[in-house]
Write a protein that holds these residues in place. Structure first.
Motif, mmCIF file in Angstrom:
data_model
loop_
_atom_site.group_PDB
_atom_site.id
_atom_site.type_symbol
_atom_site.label_atom_id
_atom_site.label_comp_id
_atom_site.label_asym_id
_atom_site.label_seq_id
_atom_site.Cartn_x
_atom_site.Cartn_y
_atom_site.Cartn_z
ATOM 1 N N ILE A 9 12.193 -5.033 -2.020
ATOM 2 C CA ILE A 9 10.831 -5.938 -2.249
ATOM 3 C C ILE A 9 10.867 -7.274 -1.459
ATOM 4 O O ILE A 9 9.683 -7.467 -0.983
ATOM 5 C CB ILE A 9 10.762 -6.085 -3.956
ATOM 6 N N LEU A 10 11.871 -7.857 -1.700
ATOM 7 C CA LEU A 10 11.929 -9.152 -0.796
ATOM 8 C C LEU A 10 11.749 -8.916 0.553
ATOM 9 O O LEU A 10 10.955 -9.860 1.296
ATOM 10 C CB LEU A 10 13.066 -9.951 -1.171
ATOM 11 N N GLY A 11 12.221 -8.055 1.143
ATOM 12 C CA GLY A 11 11.907 -7.715 2.490
ATOM 13 C C GLY A 11 10.600 -7.291 2.747
ATOM 14 O O GLY A 11 10.022 -7.876 4.079
ATOM 15 N N LEU A 12 9.910 -6.599 2.180
ATOM 16 C CA LEU A 12 8.575 -6.106 2.354
ATOM 17 C C LEU A 12 7.672 -7.236 2.195
ATOM 18 O O LEU A 12 6.889 -7.575 3.137
ATOM 19 C CB LEU A 12 8.123 -4.950 1.695
ATOM 20 N N LEU A 13 8.073 -8.198 1.232
ATOM 21 C CA LEU A 13 7.105 -9.324 1.262
ATOM 22 C C LEU A 13 7.271 -10.294 2.233
ATOM 23 O O LEU A 13 6.276 -10.904 2.758
ATOM 24 C CB LEU A 13 7.481 -10.176 -0.370
ATOM 25 N N GLY A 14 8.302 -10.433 2.602
ATOM 26 C CA GLY A 14 8.761 -11.207 3.973
ATOM 27 C C GLY A 14 8.189 -11.004 4.964
ATOM 28 O O GLY A 14 7.320 -11.675 5.837
ATOM 29 N N TRP A 15 8.111 -9.563 5.368
ATOM 30 C CA TRP A 15 7.669 -8.917 6.454
ATOM 31 C C TRP A 15 6.210 -9.256 6.598
ATOM 32 O O TRP A 15 5.650 -9.479 7.310
ATOM 33 C CB TRP A 15 7.942 -7.459 6.629
ATOM 34 N N ALA A 16 5.580 -8.868 5.236
ATOM 35 C CA ALA A 16 4.055 -8.901 5.274
ATOM 36 C C ALA A 16 3.704 -10.441 5.275
ATOM 37 O O ALA A 16 2.517 -10.629 5.985
ATOM 38 C CB ALA A 16 3.615 -8.345 3.860
ATOM 39 N N ALA A 17 4.126 -11.165 4.875
ATOM 40 C CA ALA A 17 4.118 -12.578 4.897
ATOM 41 C C ALA A 17 3.993 -13.380 6.410
ATOM 42 O O ALA A 17 2.996 -13.952 6.875
ATOM 43 C CB ALA A 17 4.680 -13.439 3.926
ATOM 44 N N ASN A 18 4.783 -12.832 7.107
ATOM 45 C CA ASN A 18 5.260 -12.945 8.578
ATOM 46 C C ASN A 18 4.318 -12.575 9.591
ATOM 47 O O ASN A 18 3.682 -12.952 10.514
ATOM 48 C CB ASN A 18 6.615 -12.963 9.032
ATOM 49 N N ALA A 25 -4.536 -3.301 9.342
ATOM 50 C CA ALA A 25 -4.648 -3.139 8.062
ATOM 51 C C ALA A 25 -4.169 -2.017 7.495
ATOM 52 O O ALA A 25 -3.769 -1.962 6.328
ATOM 53 C CB ALA A 25 -6.388 -3.007 7.407
ATOM 54 N N GLY A 26 -3.909 -0.894 7.995
ATOM 55 C CA GLY A 26 -3.438 0.395 7.480
ATOM 56 C C GLY A 26 -1.946 0.276 7.507
ATOM 57 O O GLY A 26 -1.324 0.450 6.541
ATOM 58 N N VAL A 27 -1.112 -0.589 8.462
ATOM 59 C CA VAL A 27 -0.007 -1.083 8.326
ATOM 60 C C VAL A 27 0.448 -1.732 7.153
ATOM 61 O O VAL A 27 1.374 -1.658 6.297
ATOM 62 C CB VAL A 27 0.825 -1.489 9.417
ATOM 63 N N LEU A 28 -0.520 -2.802 6.964
ATOM 64 C CA LEU A 28 -0.254 -3.731 5.530
ATOM 65 C C LEU A 28 -0.626 -2.833 4.315
ATOM 66 O O LEU A 28 0.127 -3.158 3.380
ATOM 67 C CB LEU A 28 -1.279 -4.707 5.651
ATOM 68 N N LEU A 29 -1.395 -1.796 4.440
ATOM 69 C CA LEU A 29 -1.694 -1.038 3.245
ATOM 70 C C LEU A 29 -0.476 -0.264 2.886
ATOM 71 O O LEU A 29 0.026 -0.017 1.743
ATOM 72 C CB LEU A 29 -2.960 -0.222 3.337
ATOM 73 N N LEU A 30 0.111 0.325 3.995
ATOM 74 C CA LEU A 30 1.289 1.147 3.526
ATOM 75 C C LEU A 30 2.608 0.277 3.242
ATOM 76 O O LEU A 30 3.231 0.871 2.517
ATOM 77 C CB LEU A 30 1.917 1.806 5.005
ATOM 78 N N ALA A 31 2.785 -0.627 3.853
ATOM 79 C CA ALA A 31 3.720 -1.751 3.239
ATOM 80 C C ALA A 31 3.435 -2.251 1.904
ATOM 81 O O ALA A 31 4.320 -2.309 1.120
ATOM 82 C CB ALA A 31 3.688 -2.950 4.249
ATOM 83 N N MET A 32 2.400 -2.222 1.345
ATOM 84 C CA MET A 32 1.759 -2.663 -0.054
ATOM 85 C C MET A 32 2.229 -1.459 -0.954
ATOM 86 O O MET A 32 2.774 -1.519 -2.031
ATOM 87 C CB MET A 32 0.642 -3.295 -0.253
ATOM 88 N N ILE A 33 2.031 -0.208 -0.448
ATOM 89 C CA ILE A 33 2.216 0.867 -1.128
ATOM 90 C C ILE A 33 3.711 1.182 -1.538
ATOM 91 O O ILE A 33 4.320 1.290 -2.283
ATOM 92 C CB ILE A 33 1.790 2.193 -0.661
ATOM 93 N N SER A 34 4.380 0.708 -0.402
ATOM 94 C CA SER A 34 5.919 0.709 -0.404
ATOM 95 C C SER A 34 6.446 -0.202 -1.045
ATOM 96 O O SER A 34 7.304 -0.050 -1.932
ATOM 97 C CB SER A 34 6.506 0.547 0.995
ATOM 98 N N LEU A 35 5.842 -1.291 -1.348
ATOM 99 C CA LEU A 35 6.243 -2.546 -2.174
ATOM 100 C C LEU A 35 6.169 -1.946 -3.864
ATOM 101 O O LEU A 35 7.035 -2.060 -4.515
ATOM 102 C CB LEU A 35 5.473 -3.950 -2.002
#
Length: 60
Positions: A9-18, A25-35
């Motif tokens: 969770i922390l890794g995905l949040l950090g990656w998305a924030a950076n 948008a598709g990659v961010l959507l996949l990251a949020m689904i993974s989160l």
């Protein structure tokens, strides 16, 4: 495994924030689904740990 979920969770949040400005948008959507999946996995693990501890307390 519970702490692995927290780390994910922390890794995905950090990656998305950076990287939210430089990725699609598709990659961010996949990251949020993974989160969300990692959060669900963490909650499931927490409940499982709690059940095991309660069962351990009731052993005579």
């Amino acid at each position: 495994m519970f702490f692995t979920a927290i780390a994910m969770i922390l890794g995905l949040l950090g990656w998305a924030a950076n990287n939210y400005l430089s990725v699609s948008a598709g990659v961010l959507l996949l990251a949020m689904i993974s989160l969300i999946g990692a959060a669900g996995f963490g909650v499931w693990n927490y409940k499982k740990i709690k059940q095991l501890l309660e069962r351990l307390e009731n052993v005579e």
